[in-house]
Design an enzyme around this catalytic site. Structure first.
Site, short mmCIF file in Angstrom:
data_model
loop_
_atom_site.label_atom_id
_atom_site.label_comp_id
_atom_site.label_asym_id
_atom_site.label_seq_id
_atom_site.Cartn_x
_atom_site.Cartn_y
_atom_site.Cartn_z
N GLY A 71 2.54 13.44 -7.26
CA GLY A 71 3.63 13.65 -6.32
C GLY A 71 4.89 12.93 -6.76
O GLY A 71 4.82 11.80 -7.26
N ARG A 80 0.26 19.92 -11.53
CA ARG A 80 -1.17 19.63 -11.63
C ARG A 80 -1.73 20.27 -12.90
O ARG A 80 -1.23 21.29 -13.37
CB ARG A 80 -1.92 20.17 -10.41
CG ARG A 80 -1.52 19.49 -9.11
CD ARG A 80 -2.41 19.90 -7.96
NE ARG A 80 -2.00 19.30 -6.71
CZ ARG A 80 -2.33 18.07 -6.33
NH1 ARG A 80 -3.08 17.32 -7.13
NH2 ARG A 80 -1.92 17.59 -5.18
N ASP A 96 -2.54 7.26 -8.74
CA ASP A 96 -3.88 7.00 -9.28
C ASP A 96 -4.37 8.12 -10.19
O ASP A 96 -5.03 7.86 -11.20
CB ASP A 96 -4.88 6.72 -8.15
CG ASP A 96 -4.88 7.79 -7.07
OD1 ASP A 96 -4.14 8.80 -7.22
OD2 ASP A 96 -5.62 7.63 -6.09
N THR A 146 4.62 6.18 -6.59
CA THR A 146 4.06 6.95 -5.48
C THR A 146 4.57 6.36 -4.17
O THR A 146 4.64 5.13 -4.02
CB THR A 146 2.53 6.93 -5.47
OG1 THR A 146 2.04 7.45 -4.24
CG2 THR A 146 1.97 5.54 -5.65
N ASP A 174 3.06 6.30 -1.43
CA ASP A 174 1.96 5.80 -0.59
C ASP A 174 1.70 4.31 -0.75
O ASP A 174 0.99 3.72 0.07
CB ASP A 174 0.68 6.57 -0.90
CG ASP A 174 0.73 8.01 -0.44
OD1 ASP A 174 1.40 8.27 0.58
OD2 ASP A 174 0.13 8.88 -1.09
N ASP A 224 -0.26 2.78 -2.78
CA ASP A 224 -1.71 2.62 -2.76
C ASP A 224 -2.31 2.32 -4.13
O ASP A 224 -3.49 2.58 -4.36
CB ASP A 224 -2.37 3.87 -2.18
CG ASP A 224 -2.07 5.12 -2.99
OD1 ASP A 224 -1.18 5.08 -3.87
OD2 ASP A 224 -2.72 6.16 -2.75
N ARG A 250 -2.73 9.77 3.28
CA ARG A 250 -4.08 10.31 3.44
C ARG A 250 -5.13 9.21 3.32
O ARG A 250 -6.08 9.16 4.09
CB ARG A 250 -4.33 11.40 2.38
CG ARG A 250 -5.66 12.14 2.56
CD ARG A 250 -5.76 13.34 1.64
NE ARG A 250 -5.62 12.99 0.24
CZ ARG A 250 -4.56 13.29 -0.51
NH1 ARG A 250 -3.55 13.95 0.02
NH2 ARG A 250 -4.50 12.94 -1.78
#
Length: 319
Positions: A11, A72, A103, A125, A127, A129, A171
């Site tokens: 992303g 992708r 990741d 990212t 997120d 994360d 998510r």
């Protein structure tokens, strides 16, 4: 080390362009050439690779998204795909690679490193994360985008005396919801890392109504619950009229904040330094306001930083 390649994968995140710019200009400063690999690992396999100059990265530090684009690539997940990628890098004379992403991107970087190719990962990212860093490129911008939405929606919530539920991205990690909810004074925050009880949330809202509170704003990370579904459950429990706003991909776009631009510039430049020094299979990060680098393999075995204390604080301040 004569030529470095750079790609963005997964992303997009605000600040990726600043990281690309840093990789290109730091490399050229040290007398190296730079190839931009377009469309992530997919472009690496197809040979969508072009040399980048100083001018190639002019006027991009303020732009969101990524000029190298992203895509992708299922083929790259296979052993044959990874060997094909390695061949592509060698055919273009690339001696080292900087991979900017989350990741999934790191898994790709690790695969190439295990095949013996010099690779450095840069965390990009929204997120936030990625283990091994306290902040990822794009998180601060996404946080402020969500916070701006919360402030605007609260104006409407106040005017109409209603309960608003705002669903944000996250998510597997609830950092956006938690940080934005705390900064925006949300009455309740739902994140994947913490269990929630509908009865407790309903009770808090009802207690607020009893003391004269006319509106509430609740923040829901997509990994904790669906905004519309949660709204229906809450209405059944309390009878309150609710409104839902799903912010969606607006959180990924926009002009990167000053923090993200500086973070991306530092991390991108450090990745080039590591390749020049002969390092491989490492990921750069920002921990306790210092640049760090860690082994890519060990990063996947590290637990993500827990923000339980921050979550507890949000609960205490939203009584």
């Amino acid at each position: 080390m004569k030529k470095i390649g750079v790609l963005t994968s997964g992303g997009d995140a605000p600040g990726m362009n600043a990281a690309i710019r840093a990789v290109v200009r730091k490399s050229i400063y040290h007398g190296l050439k730079v190839d931009g690999i377009y469309q992530g690992f997919s472009g690496l396999l197809s040979g969508n690779i072009k040399e980048l100059s100083l001018g190639s990265v002019g006027d991009i530090i303020q732009r969101g998204g990524t000029i190298l684009q992203s895509a992708r690539c299922e083929e790259f997940k296979t052993e044959e795909g990874q060997k094909k990628a390695l061949k592509s890098l060698k055919e273009h004379g690339v001696d080292g690679l900087v991979v900017i992403g989350g990741d999934g991107s790191y898994l790709g970087a690790l695969a190439l490193a295990q095949l013996g190719f010099p690779v450095i990962g840069v965390p990009g990212t929204i997120d936030n994360d990625i283990p091994g860093t306290h902040y990822t490129i794009g998180f601060d911008t996404a946080l402020n985008t969500v916070l701006d939405a919360i402030d605007k929606i609260r104006d409407t919530a106040t005017s109409h005396e209603r309960t608003f539920i705002i669903e944000v991205m996250g998510r597997d990690a609830g950092d956006i919801a938690l940080w934005a909810g705390l900064a925006g004074g949300a009455e309740s925050i739902l994140v994947p890392e913490e269990p929630y009880h509908l009865e407790d949330i309903a009770r808090k809202i009802e207690q607020g109504l009893k003391r004269g509170k006319k509106h509430s704003v609740l923040i829901v990370a997509e990994g904790a619950a669906s905004g519309p579904s949660f709204a229906r459950e809450l209405k059944e429990k309390t009878g309150l009229e609710t409104r839902v706003s799903v912010l969606g991909h607006i959180q990924r776009g926009g002009t990167p904040t000053g923090f993200d631009r500086v973070l991306a510039s530092r991390l991108g430049a450090r990745a080039v330094e590591l390749l020049i020094e002969g390092s491989s299979g490492r990921a750069v990060g920002f921990v306790n306001h210092e640049l760090v680098d860690k082994d890519l393999y060990t990063i996947f075995n590290e637990p993500k930083t827990s923000h339980h204390n921050l979550y507890q604080l949000s609960q205490e301040l939203s009584i």
